[in-house]
Design an enzyme around this catalytic site. Structure first.
Site, PDB file in Angstrom:
ATOM      1  N   GLY A  34       0.808  -1.220   0.000  1.00  0.00           N
ATOM      2  CA  GLY A  34       0.000   0.000   0.000  1.00  0.00           C
ATOM      3  C   GLY A  34       0.844   1.275   0.000  1.00  0.00           C
ATOM      4  O   GLY A  34       2.073   1.238   0.127  1.00  0.00           O
ATOM      5  N   HIS A  35       0.159   2.394  -0.080  1.00  0.00           N
ATOM      6  CA  HIS A  35       0.809   3.707  -0.210  1.00  0.00           C
ATOM      7  C   HIS A  35       1.782   4.011   0.940  1.00  0.00           C
ATOM      8  O   HIS A  35       1.573   3.607   2.088  1.00  0.00           O
ATOM      9  CB  HIS A  35      -0.253   4.817  -0.268  1.00  0.00           C
ATOM     10  CG  HIS A  35      -1.069   4.902   0.988  1.00  0.00           C
ATOM     11  ND1 HIS A  35      -0.664   5.622   2.078  1.00  0.00           N
ATOM     12  CD2 HIS A  35      -2.238   4.314   1.340  1.00  0.00           C
ATOM     13  CE1 HIS A  35      -1.550   5.498   3.041  1.00  0.00           C
ATOM     14  NE2 HIS A  35      -2.517   4.701   2.629  1.00  0.00           N
TER      15      HIS A  35
END
Ligand code: UDP
Length: 221
Positions: A137-138
């Site tokens: 994820g980010h």
């Protein structure tokens, strides 16, 4: 000028990486593609010649590139250093359907298997292996020689230090901006584990294993 490309490791993972590697070479008609494996030299796997590292170095081709496809990160580190000493070029292999969004940096000699996704603003060190269906994820920061088995779910704002192994299907909880969830250097997370807080360096995190239950003679009715 001709090129030789190699997948280092002709065992299970190497044989999964080879077809992805082949797909990265369209248009390079002179390229030769081989396995390097110091324990299996002289054999043929799925139509590809297996040669030892010394023979690879002696090959005539001017450009030599190698992708390390061995799951064990300590072996990868050793071989990575050997490639540098021998001035062999590092080669990253990414499956064609990998998704990488904005602002990602991925270190050299990494492998991203089919269906891997890296979302936005992720930094990954060298020789990262993300196996089938894993995602990152980010704002995650991943160190060197990190290995994800298939199906790892690494949510946003997580920091994973060098030489961490994460088993199949593990879920890493999202951290916070400026306060990431940290998995310390050399830690190992077992398959299926749910990691919801920081893991110290070198720790082994084990999920509850499956348990055999008493089975009734006849189910239902
Ligand atoms: N290997 C090698 N040189 C080394 C260490 C390992 O060629 O210095 C090879 C080893 O002979 C084996 C492969 O790397 O064929 C590793 O395979 P393994 O089954 O241990 O792991 P995986 O395929 O899961 O990475």
């Amino acid at each position: 000028m001709s090129n030789i490309y190699a997948v280092y490791g002709a065992s299970g993972f190497g044989r999964e990486v080879m077809p992805l590697a082949r797909k990265m070479l369209p248009g390079d008609n002179d390229a030769k593609l081989v396995f390097i494996d110091d324990g299996k030299a002289g054999e043929i796997y799925n139509g590809y010649e297996v040669i030892g590292f010394e023979n690879f170095l002696r090959s005539d081709q001017t450009i030599k590139k190698v992708c390390l496809a061995i799951a064990d990160s300590s072996i990868r580190k050793e071989l990575f250093d050997k490639l540098e000493e021998s001035q062999v070029e590092h080669w990253s292999v990414f499956a064609q359907n990998v998704v990488i969004l904005d602002g990602c940096r991925i270190g050299e000699n990494s492998v991203l298997a089919p269906f891997v996704t890296l979302t936005s603003n992720i930094s990954v060190g060298k020789s990262f292996h993300a196996n089938l269906y894993s995602y990152v994820g980010h704002d995650c920061v991943i160190g060197d020689f990190v290995t994800f088995a298939p199906g790892v779910k690494c949510n946003g704002n997580v920091k994973i230090e060098d030489n961490v192994y994460i088993g199949s299907g593990a879920i890493i909880k999202q951290g916070k901006p400026g306060k990431p969830l940290v998995i310390g250097e050399g830690a190992a997370i077992s398959m299926g584990a749910i990691v919801s807080k920081n893991v110290p360096a070198g720790a082994l995190v084990v999920a509850t294993p499956s348990k055999k239950m008493q089975r009734k003679e006849r189910l239902g009715g």
